[in-house]
Design an enzyme around this catalytic site. Structure first.
Site, PDB file in Angstrom:
ATOM      1  N   ALA A  28       0.860  -1.176   0.000  1.00  0.00           N
ATOM      2  CA  ALA A  28       0.000   0.000   0.000  1.00  0.00           C
ATOM      3  C   ALA A  28       0.905   1.238   0.000  1.00  0.00           C
ATOM      4  CB  ALA A  28      -0.904  -0.010   1.236  1.00  0.00           C
TER       5      ALA A  28
ATOM      6  N   LYS B 106       8.666   1.586  -0.255  1.00  0.00           N
ATOM      7  CA  LYS B 106       9.106   0.962  -1.512  1.00  0.00           C
ATOM      8  C   LYS B 106      10.287   1.719  -2.118  1.00  0.00           C
ATOM      9  CE  LYS B 106       4.964   1.315  -3.247  1.00  0.00           C
ATOM     10  NZ  LYS B 106       4.270   1.839  -2.066  1.00  0.00           N
TER      11      LYS B 106
ATOM     12  N   ASP C  45      10.737   1.781 -10.119  1.00  0.00           N
ATOM     13  CA  ASP C  45       9.801   2.333  -9.131  1.00  0.00           C
ATOM     14  C   ASP C  45       8.504   2.692  -9.842  1.00  0.00           C
ATOM     15  OD1 ASP C  45       9.167   3.024  -6.504  1.00  0.00           O
ATOM     16  OD2 ASP C  45       9.927   5.064  -6.688  1.00  0.00           O
ATOM     17  N   GLU C  46       7.414   2.744  -9.102  1.00  0.00           N
ATOM     18  CA  GLU C  46       6.089   3.048  -9.658  1.00  0.00           C
ATOM     19  C   GLU C  46       5.729   2.059 -10.769  1.00  0.00           C
ATOM     20  OE1 GLU C  46       4.338   5.027  -7.938  1.00  0.00           O
ATOM     21  OE2 GLU C  46       5.922   6.060  -6.833  1.00  0.00           O
TER      22      GLU C  46
ATOM     23  N   CYS D  16      -2.341   0.272   8.910  1.00  0.00           N
ATOM     24  CA  CYS D  16      -3.505   1.154   8.815  1.00  0.00           C
ATOM     25  C   CYS D  16      -3.563   2.010  10.086  1.00  0.00           C
ATOM     26  CB  CYS D  16      -4.755   0.273   8.695  1.00  0.00           C
ATOM     27  SG  CYS D  16      -6.319   1.159   8.584  1.00  0.00           S
TER      28      CYS D  16
ATOM     29  N   SER E  35      -4.080   9.295 -10.573  1.00  0.00           N
ATOM     30  CA  SER E  35      -4.018  10.664 -10.090  1.00  0.00           C
ATOM     31  C   SER E  35      -2.803  10.716  -9.168  1.00  0.00           C
ATOM     32  CB  SER E  35      -5.294  11.044  -9.335  1.00  0.00           C
ATOM     33  OG  SER E  35      -5.183  12.353  -8.827  1.00  0.00           O
ATOM     34  N   ILE E  36      -1.769  11.395  -9.614  1.00  0.00           N
ATOM     35  CA  ILE E  36      -0.502  11.407  -8.878  1.00  0.00           C
ATOM     36  C   ILE E  36      -0.641  12.233  -7.607  1.00  0.00           C
ATOM     37  CG2 ILE E  36       1.955  11.993  -9.013  1.00  0.00           C
ATOM     38  CD1 ILE E  36       1.038   9.705 -10.895  1.00  0.00           C
TER      39      ILE E  36
ATOM     40  N   TYR F 106      -3.540  10.498  -0.647  1.00  0.00           N
ATOM     41  CA  TYR F 106      -3.776   9.070  -0.414  1.00  0.00           C
ATOM     42  C   TYR F 106      -3.422   8.693   1.006  1.00  0.00           C
ATOM     43  CZ  TYR F 106      -4.078   8.525  -5.463  1.00  0.00           C
ATOM     44  OH  TYR F 106      -4.466   8.642  -6.773  1.00  0.00           O
TER      45      TYR F 106
END
Length: 183
Positions: free
Chosen positions: A10, A15, A81-82, A139, A165-166, A172
């Protein structure tokens, strides 16, 4: 034998930090690595992988027309990445790079979007990767976060919209499955 690795999580699980550490480890041994990130991700500047912890590095960009089988001579490892923004064809190229050319490829990305839908690149990575690893996150309720929630500028949840949507922490947040469905 080289492998295609997919390390997913998530949002906000480390990462990018992990990828930068892997690059450092290879380079400290005098080995050449190539690092890529999505051209559409401009949160910290175009062509930069940035950890929320601070480390940042200039990297190569990939877009829809990037061919990962070109110019990979003398490369000890490819890091992406991404990776959720890879096309299915690019994931196949990266798998071929590992399997046929013997170059380890480690991809870092999200498994699903804010609606719980898979990204095409992630779906293909889950299908083709030789090694899949979840990078753990938590979480706000303390359980393991596996989902992503998109929020507006007031922190209100957004449930509809374009898949891509960056954004970072302002757009987020990570959530466990229960909070994803009940929050």
């Amino acid at each position: 034998m080289a492998k295609l690795y997919f390390r997913y999580s998530a949002m906000n699980a480390g990462k990018s930090t992990s990828m930068l550490q892997v690059a450092h480890n290879y380079e400290e041994q005098g080995l050449m690595v190539r690092l890529f990130t999505a051209a559409i991700d401009d949160r910290y500047g175009v062509g930069k992988v940035t950890s929320r912890l601070g480390p940042q590095r200039e990297v190569e960009l990939f877009s829809a027309d990037t061919d990962f089988l070109q110019d990979m001579q003398k490369v000890a490892c490819v890091l992406v990445d991404e990776a959720q923004f890879l096309s299915p064809q690019q994931v196949k190229q990266l798998h071929q790079l590992a399997q046929a050319k013997g170059v380890p490829v480690i991809c870092y990305g999200l498994r699903s979007d804010f609606r719980g839908e898979p990204f095409p690149g992630s779906a293909y990575l889950l299908a083709l990767a030789d090694d899949i690893e979840e990078i753990k996150n938590i979480c706000t309720c303390g359980k393991k976060a596996t989902m992503n929630i998109r929020v507006d500028e007031k922190g209100e949840r957004i449930r509809e919209g374009e898949q891509i949507s960056i954004g970072g922490n302002e757009a987020y947040r990570q959530a466990c499955g229960r909070c994803f469905y009940t929050g």
